[in-house]
Design a protein around this motif. Sequence first.
Motif, PDB file in Angstrom:
ATOM      1  N   ALA A  76      15.457  43.892 -19.785  1.00 35.62           N
ATOM      2  CA  ALA A  76      16.145  42.659 -19.411  1.00 35.62           C
ATOM      3  C   ALA A  76      17.171  42.962 -18.329  1.00 35.62           C
ATOM      4  N   GLU A  77      17.608  41.918 -17.653  1.00 28.61           N
ATOM      5  CA  GLU A  77      18.647  42.036 -16.629  1.00 28.61           C
ATOM      6  C   GLU A  77      19.996  41.802 -17.305  1.00 28.61           C
ATOM      7  N   ILE A  78      20.804  42.840 -17.418  1.00 25.45           N
ATOM      8  CA  ILE A  78      22.065  42.774 -18.151  1.00 25.45           C
ATOM      9  C   ILE A  78      23.234  42.571 -17.195  1.00 25.45           C
ATOM     10  N   HIS A  79      24.052  41.577 -17.482  1.00 18.74           N
ATOM     11  CA  HIS A  79      25.298  41.343 -16.765  1.00 18.74           C
ATOM     12  C   HIS A  79      26.441  41.405 -17.768  1.00 18.74           C
ATOM     13  N   VAL A  80      27.603  41.821 -17.321  1.00 19.92           N
ATOM     14  CA  VAL A  80      28.783  41.839 -18.195  1.00 19.92           C
ATOM     15  C   VAL A  80      29.917  41.110 -17.495  1.00 19.92           C
ATOM     16  N   ILE A  81      30.741  40.438 -18.278  1.00 20.06           N
ATOM     17  CA  ILE A  81      31.903  39.741 -17.731  1.00 20.06           C
ATOM     18  C   ILE A  81      33.139  40.239 -18.465  1.00 20.06           C
ATOM     19  N   GLU A  82      34.108  40.714 -17.698  1.00 19.72           N
ATOM     20  CA  GLU A  82      35.268  41.410 -18.277  1.00 19.72           C
ATOM     21  C   GLU A  82      36.524  41.040 -17.490  1.00 19.72           C
ATOM     22  N   ILE A  83      37.580  40.668 -18.185  1.00 23.72           N
ATOM     23  CA  ILE A  83      38.824  40.266 -17.531  1.00 23.72           C
ATOM     24  C   ILE A  83      39.777  41.442 -17.334  1.00 23.72           C
ATOM     25  N   GLU A  86      41.187  47.514 -16.018  1.00 22.27           N
ATOM     26  CA  GLU A  86      40.979  48.911 -16.395  1.00 22.27           C
ATOM     27  C   GLU A  86      39.577  49.130 -16.942  1.00 22.27           C
ATOM     28  N   SER A  87      39.101  48.181 -17.755  1.00 16.82           N
ATOM     29  CA  SER A  87      37.741  48.289 -18.294  1.00 16.82           C
ATOM     30  C   SER A  87      36.704  48.166 -17.183  1.00 16.82           C
ATOM     31  N   VAL A  88      36.955  47.267 -16.241  1.00 17.00           N
ATOM     32  CA  VAL A  88      36.028  47.086 -15.126  1.00 17.00           C
ATOM     33  C   VAL A  88      35.891  48.380 -14.323  1.00 17.00           C
ATOM     34  N   ALA A  89      37.008  49.047 -14.059  1.00 18.99           N
ATOM     35  CA  ALA A  89      36.975  50.312 -13.321  1.00 18.99           C
ATOM     36  C   ALA A  89      36.193  51.361 -14.098  1.00 18.99           C
ATOM     37  N   TYR A  90      36.400  51.399 -15.416  1.00 19.73           N
ATOM     38  CA  TYR A  90      35.698  52.365 -16.265  1.00 19.73           C
ATOM     39  C   TYR A  90      34.194  52.103 -16.236  1.00 19.73           C
ATOM     40  N   LEU A  91      33.793  50.847 -16.382  1.00 25.98           N
ATOM     41  CA  LEU A  91      32.376  50.494 -16.410  1.00 25.98           C
ATOM     42  C   LEU A  91      31.701  50.804 -15.077  1.00 25.98           C
ATOM     43  N   ASN A  92      32.388  50.516 -13.990  1.00 28.96           N
ATOM     44  CA  ASN A  92      31.829  50.820 -12.668  1.00 28.96           C
ATOM     45  C   ASN A  92      31.583  52.313 -12.500  1.00 28.96           C
ATOM     46  N   ASN A  93      32.455  53.125 -13.057  1.00 29.07           N
ATOM     47  CA  ASN A  93      32.330  54.573 -12.971  1.00 29.07           C
ATOM     48  C   ASN A  93      31.271  55.119 -13.927  1.00 29.07           C
ATOM     49  N   LYS A  94      31.147  54.472 -15.089  1.00 26.26           N
ATOM     50  CA  LYS A  94      30.288  54.978 -16.158  1.00 26.26           C
ATOM     51  C   LYS A  94      28.832  54.534 -16.022  1.00 26.26           C
ATOM     52  N   GLY A 100      26.886  45.688  -9.189  1.00 24.34           N
ATOM     53  CA  GLY A 100      26.655  44.305  -8.782  1.00 24.34           C
ATOM     54  C   GLY A 100      26.520  43.347  -9.940  1.00 24.34           C
ATOM     55  N   ARG A 101      26.578  43.864 -11.161  1.00 19.57           N
ATOM     56  CA  ARG A 101      26.404  43.000 -12.341  1.00 19.57           C
ATOM     57  C   ARG A 101      27.593  43.093 -13.294  1.00 19.57           C
ATOM     58  N   GLU A 114      27.306  30.694 -11.295  1.00 24.77           N
ATOM     59  CA  GLU A 114      27.517  31.582 -10.154  1.00 24.77           C
ATOM     60  C   GLU A 114      26.734  32.882 -10.334  1.00 24.77           C
ATOM     61  N   ILE A 115      26.434  33.218 -11.600  1.00 26.84           N
ATOM     62  CA  ILE A 115      25.681  34.443 -11.907  1.00 26.84           C
ATOM     63  C   ILE A 115      24.197  34.158 -12.042  1.00 26.84           C
ATOM     64  N   PHE A 116      23.867  33.146 -12.862  1.00 28.46           N
ATOM     65  CA  PHE A 116      22.469  32.931 -13.244  1.00 28.46           C
ATOM     66  C   PHE A 116      21.813  31.697 -12.622  1.00 28.46           C
TER      67      PHE A 116
END
Length: 284
Positions: A76-83, A86-94, A100-101, A114-116
């Motif tokens: 499946a195409e997985i997207h995550v939404i996070e406010i 710090e978590s966003v930076a971690y996820l981008n690195n991990k 892009g998602r 805006e996403i789907f």
Amino acid sequence: MKKRKKSFPGKGKWDKAPHYEEAAVKAKKHLGQHFLTDETIAEKIAGTLSFSGYSKVLEIGPGMGVLTKYLLKKDAEIHVIEIDTESVAYLNNKYAELQGRIHEQDFLKYDISEIFGADQYAVTGNFPYNISSQIVFKVLENRHLVPEFSGMFQKEVARRICEKAGSKTYGILSVLTQAFYEAEYLFTVPPSVFNPPPKVDSGVLRLKRRENLSLACNERLFFRVVKTAFGQRRKTLRNSLKSFSLPDNVREDAIFGQRPEQLSTEAFIDLTVKIQPYAIPDQR
């Protein structure tokens, strides 16, 4: 490492299980963050989605991605939404595969189209307790696009969503959710598998959208009737719905002698049909 006993749906205590890596992101109290550390539970939550009739998934509040890790294994195409920045930076690195998602947005305020666009998508997550009910209401607003919804709530809220008529915990969330989705409580999760641990148990549920999304009544009026009735849940409907100024011959109907927790979702629809001819325009 000890193996934990099988318990899905679980009734007993969770034994020691594989845990996610030590916290690299600090949980923030004002965001209601409690990071799930048990990978076995995360894998089970990912397994609550059927991936039938849709190929896209939105995870709300992924934190450090313990659930995301198992969603990414699905076809499946997985997207995550996070406010949380710090978590966003971690996820981008991990998670390079999420490039892009990862959407740094507030789910409650963001236009998910805006996403789907107009595509169907499922919603899942380990939801912050302080906004979990609001998340459900937003999913209901977008029900024509969300065929399946699963995730972790405070146990009391998860039970309430899935509760049937006649219970003291049956209420607005129960009726409005079950009008459009089949609700199933799956299993309970203890505080010990979170960092930091919350003070209460959590509960995992699954909602599957009903085939017929159209109610046999004015839907806006239905929402208003349900919310007004439960606003004074100890009173009979004859008293709690006085603001609708119904004729005496309508108020004499037996249904108005009941309290809101006695009415099933179908009965609330029937009640709305009875009220509809007499509702003034701004009540609809």
